[in-house]
Design a protein around this motif. Structure first.
Motif, PDB file in Angstrom:
ATOM      1  N   GLY A  65       9.146  10.158   0.820  1.00  0.00           N
ATOM      2  CA  GLY A  65       9.303  10.821  -0.698  1.00  0.00           C
ATOM      3  C   GLY A  65      10.178   9.642  -1.409  1.00  0.00           C
ATOM      4  O   GLY A  65      10.386   9.991  -2.285  1.00  0.00           O
ATOM      5  N   VAL A  66       9.750   8.484  -0.687  1.00  0.00           N
ATOM      6  CA  VAL A  66      10.261   7.040  -1.852  1.00  0.00           C
ATOM      7  C   VAL A  66       9.617   6.116  -1.107  1.00  0.00           C
ATOM      8  O   VAL A  66       9.985   5.908  -1.656  1.00  0.00           O
ATOM      9  N   ASN A  67       9.190   5.739  -0.290  1.00  0.00           N
ATOM     10  CA  ASN A  67       8.367   4.948   0.616  1.00  0.00           C
ATOM     11  C   ASN A  67       7.423   5.047   0.925  1.00  0.00           C
ATOM     12  O   ASN A  67       5.941   4.163   1.505  1.00  0.00           O
ATOM     13  N   GLY A  68       6.753   6.431   0.938  1.00  0.00           N
ATOM     14  CA  GLY A  68       5.986   6.678   1.446  1.00  0.00           C
ATOM     15  C   GLY A  68       5.951   8.653   2.120  1.00  0.00           C
ATOM     16  O   GLY A  68       7.308   8.604   1.359  1.00  0.00           O
ATOM     17  N   PHE A  69       4.693   8.250   2.528  1.00  0.00           N
ATOM     18  CA  PHE A  69       4.805  10.313   3.334  1.00  0.00           C
ATOM     19  C   PHE A  69       4.838  10.382   4.871  1.00  0.00           C
ATOM     20  O   PHE A  69       4.192   9.719   5.792  1.00  0.00           O
ATOM     21  N   LEU A 128       0.764  -1.415   0.110  1.00  0.00           N
ATOM     22  CA  LEU A 128       0.132  -0.018   0.060  1.00  0.00           C
ATOM     23  C   LEU A 128       0.781   1.509  -0.655  1.00  0.00           C
ATOM     24  O   LEU A 128       1.882   1.453   0.817  1.00  0.00           O
ATOM     25  N   ALA A 129       0.098   2.363  -0.897  1.00  0.00           N
ATOM     26  CA  ALA A 129       1.441   3.813  -0.395  1.00  0.00           C
ATOM     27  C   ALA A 129       0.756   4.396   0.046  1.00  0.00           C
ATOM     28  O   ALA A 129      -0.608   4.479   0.608  1.00  0.00           O
ATOM     29  N   CYS A 130       1.477   4.687   1.594  1.00  0.00           N
ATOM     30  CA  CYS A 130       1.417   5.190   2.934  1.00  0.00           C
ATOM     31  C   CYS A 130       1.611   6.783   3.303  1.00  0.00           C
ATOM     32  O   CYS A 130       2.173   6.751   2.873  1.00  0.00           O
ATOM     33  N   VAL A 131       1.136   7.292   3.773  1.00  0.00           N
ATOM     34  CA  VAL A 131       0.895   8.486   4.373  1.00  0.00           C
ATOM     35  C   VAL A 131       0.951   7.808   6.400  1.00  0.00           C
ATOM     36  O   VAL A 131       0.004   7.820   6.465  1.00  0.00           O
ATOM     37  N   SER A 132       1.463   8.863   6.944  1.00  0.00           N
ATOM     38  CA  SER A 132       1.889   8.274   7.926  1.00  0.00           C
ATOM     39  C   SER A 132       2.321   9.732   8.937  1.00  0.00           C
ATOM     40  O   SER A 132       2.868  10.603   8.480  1.00  0.00           O
TER      41      SER A 132
END
Length: 227
Positions: free
Chosen positions: A163-167, A145-149
């Motif tokens: 900025g590489v595998n999520g925010f 899943l594309a993740c934002v945390s």
């Protein structure tokens, strides 16, 4: 009080490691993440338009910030799905009703098929403001899943490379949370890139890898003791 007498200490995050070292002056502290079952396949293109959150419905999990952010998104075809129960459920549902989003925000409660939701959702949002090691976030990334945390005290920054595998964003910053979610919604290529990068976490949290890390650390302590 007892940590300073330990020959070695294993913790779950870099911040915990630094804290223990500073408090105990121990030189034998290592950070090893929790092991997870490896996910074999990832298809970032075969995903439903779902923003997923997994966790107890309690204050420290910050679901109210995610609901507020979702209300500001331009995403008529997307759903926000919460998996988990807790004492804040009625309060959060009231927030949803006040925003007129009952059709778009779904509370599924405690489910036995969490992995199915990981596999079919496109985005994982993690608005926690207090964590140790966030298994739900790690599981989401292992499922591509594309993740934002929120970048809360410990945990997310050990897993997400911003900025590489999520925010990673400042905790409680609903404006930034909204912006990053909207970016992932609008940009399929970015979602796919983050999905593929996130999936690589499987190589780090593989049970065999973690077991090996534990063994090597314990063995190194026994060797030092013999010397």
């Amino acid at each position: 009080m007892v940590y300073r007498f330990a020959e070695g200490i294993i913790c779950q995050s870099k911040m915990s490691k630094e804290f223990i070292e500073n408090e105990t002056e121990s030189k034998n502290v290592i950070s090893i993440p929790n092991p997870l079952v490896v996910v074999e396949d990832n298809n970032p293109y075969n995903r439903d338009k779902i923003i997923l959150n997994v966790g107890r419905l309690v204050e420290k999990k910050g679901q109210k910030y995610l609901i507020e952010a979702f209300s500001k998104l331009n995403c008529p075809d997307w759903k926000l799905v919460f998996l988990g129960d807790g004492h804040l459920k009625d309060e959060l549902m009231e927030q949803v009703d006040m925003l007129g989003l009952r059709e778009s925000i779904i509370f599924k409660g405690t489910v036995s098929n969490v992995s199915d939701w990981y596999q079919k959702s496109a985005i994982f949002a993690f608005p926690s403001i207090l964590e140790g090691y966030p298994n739900a976030l790690a599981e989401a990334m292992c499922n591509g899943l594309a993740c934002v945390s929120f970048d809360c005290n410990t945990g997310p920054s050990d897993i997400i490379r911003n900025g590489v595998n999520g925010f990673l964003i400042e905790e409680k910053n609903v404006t930034r949370l909204t912006q990053k979610l909207q970016l992932l919604i609008d940009d399929e290529e970015l979602r796919v890139n983050y999905s593929n990068e996130a999936f690589k976490l499987n190589k780090i949290v593989d049970q065999n890898v973690i077991a090996s890390d534990y063994f090597k650390f314990c063995k190194s302590l026994s060797v030092k003791k013999e010397l």
